[in-house]
Design an enzyme around this catalytic site. Structure first.
Site, mmCIF file in Angstrom:
data_model
loop_
_atom_site.group_PDB
_atom_site.id
_atom_site.type_symbol
_atom_site.label_atom_id
_atom_site.label_comp_id
_atom_site.label_asym_id
_atom_site.label_seq_id
_atom_site.Cartn_x
_atom_site.Cartn_y
_atom_site.Cartn_z
ATOM 1 N N GLY A 107 33.529 27.406 28.646
ATOM 2 C CA GLY A 107 33.448 28.821 28.287
ATOM 3 C C GLY A 107 33.761 29.026 26.804
ATOM 4 O O GLY A 107 33.361 28.229 25.960
ATOM 5 N N GLY A 108 34.513 30.062 26.502
ATOM 6 C CA GLY A 108 34.841 30.379 25.101
ATOM 7 C C GLY A 108 35.602 29.264 24.413
ATOM 8 O O GLY A 108 35.424 29.024 23.211
ATOM 9 N N GLY B 134 12.742 8.158 4.849
ATOM 10 C CA GLY B 134 13.689 8.111 5.972
ATOM 11 C C GLY B 134 13.055 7.362 7.126
ATOM 12 O O GLY B 134 13.100 6.135 7.180
ATOM 13 N N GLU C 137 11.788 10.648 17.760
ATOM 14 C CA GLU C 137 10.339 10.448 17.601
ATOM 15 C C GLU C 137 10.035 9.002 17.197
ATOM 16 O O GLU C 137 9.034 8.430 17.653
ATOM 17 C CB GLU C 137 9.788 11.423 16.543
ATOM 18 C CG GLU C 137 9.780 12.883 16.967
ATOM 19 C CD GLU C 137 11.157 13.542 16.929
ATOM 20 O OE1 GLU C 137 12.092 12.990 16.305
ATOM 21 O OE2 GLU C 137 11.309 14.625 17.530
ATOM 22 N N GLU D 184 19.770 6.204 12.618
ATOM 23 C CA GLU D 184 19.249 4.879 13.021
ATOM 24 C C GLU D 184 17.948 5.027 13.806
ATOM 25 O O GLU D 184 17.721 4.348 14.801
ATOM 26 C CB GLU D 184 20.307 4.060 13.780
ATOM 27 C CG GLU D 184 21.482 3.724 12.866
ATOM 28 C CD GLU D 184 22.322 2.560 13.298
ATOM 29 O OE1 GLU D 184 21.815 1.646 13.965
ATOM 30 O OE2 GLU D 184 23.520 2.561 12.943
HETATM 31 C C1 LIG Z 1 25.348 11.285 8.963
HETATM 32 C C2 LIG Z 1 24.233 10.353 8.625
HETATM 33 C C3 LIG Z 1 24.497 9.014 8.420
HETATM 34 C C4 LIG Z 1 23.469 8.151 8.042
HETATM 35 N N1 LIG Z 1 23.752 6.835 7.718
HETATM 36 C C5 LIG Z 1 22.772 6.059 7.161
HETATM 37 C C6 LIG Z 1 23.080 4.765 6.623
HETATM 38 O O1 LIG Z 1 24.224 4.298 6.683
HETATM 39 N N2 LIG Z 1 22.093 4.058 6.031
HETATM 40 C C7 LIG Z 1 20.806 4.523 5.931
HETATM 41 O O2 LIG Z 1 19.959 3.832 5.364
HETATM 42 N N3 LIG Z 1 20.475 5.745 6.442
HETATM 43 C C8 LIG Z 1 21.424 6.516 7.040
HETATM 44 N N4 LIG Z 1 21.110 7.763 7.535
HETATM 45 C C9 LIG Z 1 19.737 8.239 7.436
HETATM 46 C C10 LIG Z 1 19.029 8.399 8.778
HETATM 47 O O3 LIG Z 1 18.759 7.153 9.336
HETATM 48 C C11 LIG Z 1 17.769 9.239 8.520
HETATM 49 O O4 LIG Z 1 18.199 10.566 8.289
HETATM 50 C C12 LIG Z 1 16.787 9.195 9.670
HETATM 51 O O5 LIG Z 1 16.222 7.909 9.779
HETATM 52 C C13 LIG Z 1 15.662 10.221 9.504
HETATM 53 O O6 LIG Z 1 15.114 10.181 8.231
HETATM 54 P P1 LIG Z 1 14.923 11.555 7.406
HETATM 55 O O7 LIG Z 1 16.224 12.252 7.429
HETATM 56 O O8 LIG Z 1 14.339 11.221 6.095
HETATM 57 O O9 LIG Z 1 13.910 12.401 8.265
HETATM 58 P P2 LIG Z 1 12.301 12.304 8.210
HETATM 59 O O10 LIG Z 1 11.873 10.897 8.312
HETATM 60 O O11 LIG Z 1 11.823 13.091 7.042
HETATM 61 O O12 LIG Z 1 11.922 13.054 9.539
HETATM 62 C C14 LIG Z 1 11.864 14.475 9.673
HETATM 63 C C15 LIG Z 1 11.317 14.781 11.072
HETATM 64 O O13 LIG Z 1 9.951 14.289 11.157
HETATM 65 C C16 LIG Z 1 9.841 13.416 12.263
HETATM 66 N N5 LIG Z 1 8.844 12.393 11.982
HETATM 67 C C17 LIG Z 1 8.775 11.581 10.901
HETATM 68 N N6 LIG Z 1 7.725 10.756 11.009
HETATM 69 C C18 LIG Z 1 7.112 11.042 12.187
HETATM 70 C C19 LIG Z 1 5.972 10.540 12.877
HETATM 71 N N7 LIG Z 1 5.235 9.544 12.376
HETATM 72 N N8 LIG Z 1 5.642 11.085 14.071
HETATM 73 C C20 LIG Z 1 6.392 12.086 14.598
HETATM 74 N N9 LIG Z 1 7.476 12.610 14.001
HETATM 75 C C21 LIG Z 1 7.831 12.085 12.811
HETATM 76 C C22 LIG Z 1 11.243 12.843 12.464
HETATM 77 O O14 LIG Z 1 11.397 12.316 13.770
HETATM 78 C C23 LIG Z 1 12.087 14.073 12.184
HETATM 79 O O15 LIG Z 1 12.152 14.875 13.321
HETATM 80 C C24 LIG Z 1 22.133 8.644 7.949
HETATM 81 C C25 LIG Z 1 21.864 9.993 8.188
HETATM 82 C C26 LIG Z 1 22.907 10.860 8.483
HETATM 83 C C27 LIG Z 1 22.603 12.326 8.645
#
Ligand SMILES: Cc1cc2nc3c(=O)[nH]c(=O)nc-3n(C[C@H](O)[C@H](O)[C@H](O)COP(=O)(O)OP(=O)(O)OC[C@H]3O[C@@H](n4cnc5c(N)ncnc54)[C@H](O)[C@@H]3O)c2cc1C
Length: 387
Positions: A347-348, A132, A375, A371
């Site tokens: 409120g509610g 991600g 962090e 996007e």
């Molecule tokens: C409704 C929705 C629509 C989406 N649409 C798309 C899309 O069209 N195309 C696409 O490709 N993706 C899409 N995404 C994915 C989205 O971009 C990712 O969920 C996001 O980038 C975070 O990745 P992750 O969920 O794997 O979280 P992780 O990367 O696993 O992160 C988990 C937590 O760890 C933190 N973290 C990770 N690395 C570090 C670091 N080095 N230092 C400090 N903190 C860190 C993060 O900030 C987060 O708080 C979508 C997600 C959702 C929920």
């Protein structure tokens, strides 16, 4: 020093989309949210208005506008319905823009007019179950042989990937290995166009999300998907870098959507505070409520200036990566904070889904994640500071 007054063309566009959002989108938002239904009739009307073609050249069926025009439209839609706004945002800035930026002439001819018309949608397949924030950790592979790419892997959370009008998803995949000058080896990541009717491509069951319920989001399975070699988008091995640059721009668009949400919470709260009375007067007369709403207005205003600045820099051809990260972060936080405060003002009733502020409360959380999480934005800003 420039001022932030909108030109007449931008103002007309913003007013037109605002009217559409209030008169056409808002009346059906709660219904689509409750039913988790994709708003096909709204998308079709946005297509007729040319919104999906806003930043693309007229020769490819676009409106010949620019990215700021897209952002202004997203702000107005985001005020009333984040699901509709993200459908447009993802359709244009994630779905079609990679083809506009990196496609060859044949790819542009084949896909851009269709996507710019809004009659078809494309998805942006970057995120994976184990990649991600660290999207370079992609495990999806694409092997070239006999003039075809054979793609295997899984994508997670892909917006607009499973609607009836989705025709394409562009995916990142490991296409080989590159040797670095120091002898170490790194993955070669490329981007490949995958028409959704290709055998082996499957949009799995839609997620049961906290918010953005009328937006379409699926996990994807790519099981021995064969596409022609010509479906490589941009230069082989540049796919990851190209997608990151698409996300830099996309942060301006998401920031605009978030500013809309933040402003929507202000507007709703002002109205409600003037109507609702407690202890013999309107609640807006209590400084505790008035100051809460004043602070909300300050958040929306400063976040708007941040995205205007990032967009102005982008259009002027100046570096804008850090400013886009700042705008995305402050706007996402403004939306979330304003949604929390607005539900308190209500409120509610703020806890009842029929009210727009309740929807904003559920919808806004993802603005601090999608996007690029907060962090990740902080990492980009800190890196620019040399930290
Ligand atoms: C409704 C929705 C629509 C989406 N649409 C798309 C899309 O069209 N195309 C696409 O490709 N993706 C899409 N995404 C994915 C989205 O971009 C990712 O969920 C996001 O980038 C975070 O990745 P992750 O969920 O794997 O979280 P992780 O990367 O696993 O992160 C988990 C937590 O760890 C933190 N973290 C990770 N690395 C570090 C670091 N080095 N230092 C400090 N903190 C860190 C993060 O900030 C987060 O708080 C979508 C997600 C959702 C929920």
């Amino acid at each position: 020093m420039t001022d932030f007054e909108l030109s007449e063309d931008y103002q007309i566009l913003s007013d037109t989309v605002r009217e559409f959002a209030d008169d056409v989108v808002a009346p059906v938002s709660a219904k689509h949210d409750a039913e988790h239904s994709f708003p096909y009739e709204i998308v079709s009307q946005m297509a007729d208005m040319g919104l999906f073609g806003l930043p693309f050249p007229e020769e490819f069926g676009g409106m010949g506008g620019d990215y700021f025009a897209l952002a202004l439209s997203l702000e107005q839609l985001g005020r009333v319905d984040q699901s509709v706004a993200i459908t447009l945002e993802a359709g244009v800035s994630l779905g079609a823009m990679p083809i506009h930026r990196f496609g060859n002439d044949a790819q542009k001819q084949e896909w851009l007019p269709l996507l710019a018309s809004g009659k078809a949608l494309a998805g942006f397949g970057l995120t994976e179950p184990e990649a991600g924030s660290d999207a370079g950790g992609t495990k999806t592979t694409a092997k070239l042989g006999g003039g075809e790419w054979v793609i295997n892997g899984n994508k997670e959370f892909i917006t607009n990937s499973g609607t009836d009008i989705t025709k394409l998803v562009t995916v990142t995949a490991v296409t080989g290995q590159e040797e670095r000058p120091d002898g170490s080896v790194k993955k070669e990541i490329s981007t490949i166009l995958v028409p959704t009717n290709t055998k082996g491509f499957k949009a799995e069951k839609a997620y049961n999300k906290v918010g953005w319920n009328a937006s379409d989001t699926h996990p994807l399975t790519l099981d021995n998907v064969h596409v022609p070699e010509e479906n490589l988008l941009g230069t082989r091995g540049r796919g990851y870098a190209n997608f990151l640059s698409i996300l830099d721009e996309g942060r301006i668009a998401i920031a605009a959507l978030a500013v809309g949400a933040a402003q929507g919470c202000v507007d709703q709260s002002v109205k409600y505070a003037k109507e609702r009375s407690a202890f013999g007067q309107n609640i807006g007369k209590y400084q505790a409520i008035a100051f809460k709403i004043a602070r909300m207005e300050a958040r929306a205003h400063t976040a708007r200036l941040a995205y205007y600045d990032a967009a102005a820099r982008m259009l002027a051809g100046k570096p804008f990566k850090t400013q886009a990260a700042i705008a995305k972060m402050v706007a996402g936080e403004a939306a979330m904070d304003n949604a929390r405060d607005a539900t308190q003002v209500f409120g509610g009733y703020g806890f009842i889904n029929d009210f727009t502020v309740a929807r904003h409360y559920r919808d806004s959380k993802i603005l601090e994640v999608g996007e690029g999480t907060t962090e990740v934005q902080l990492m980009l800003i800190a890196r620019e500071l040399g930290l």
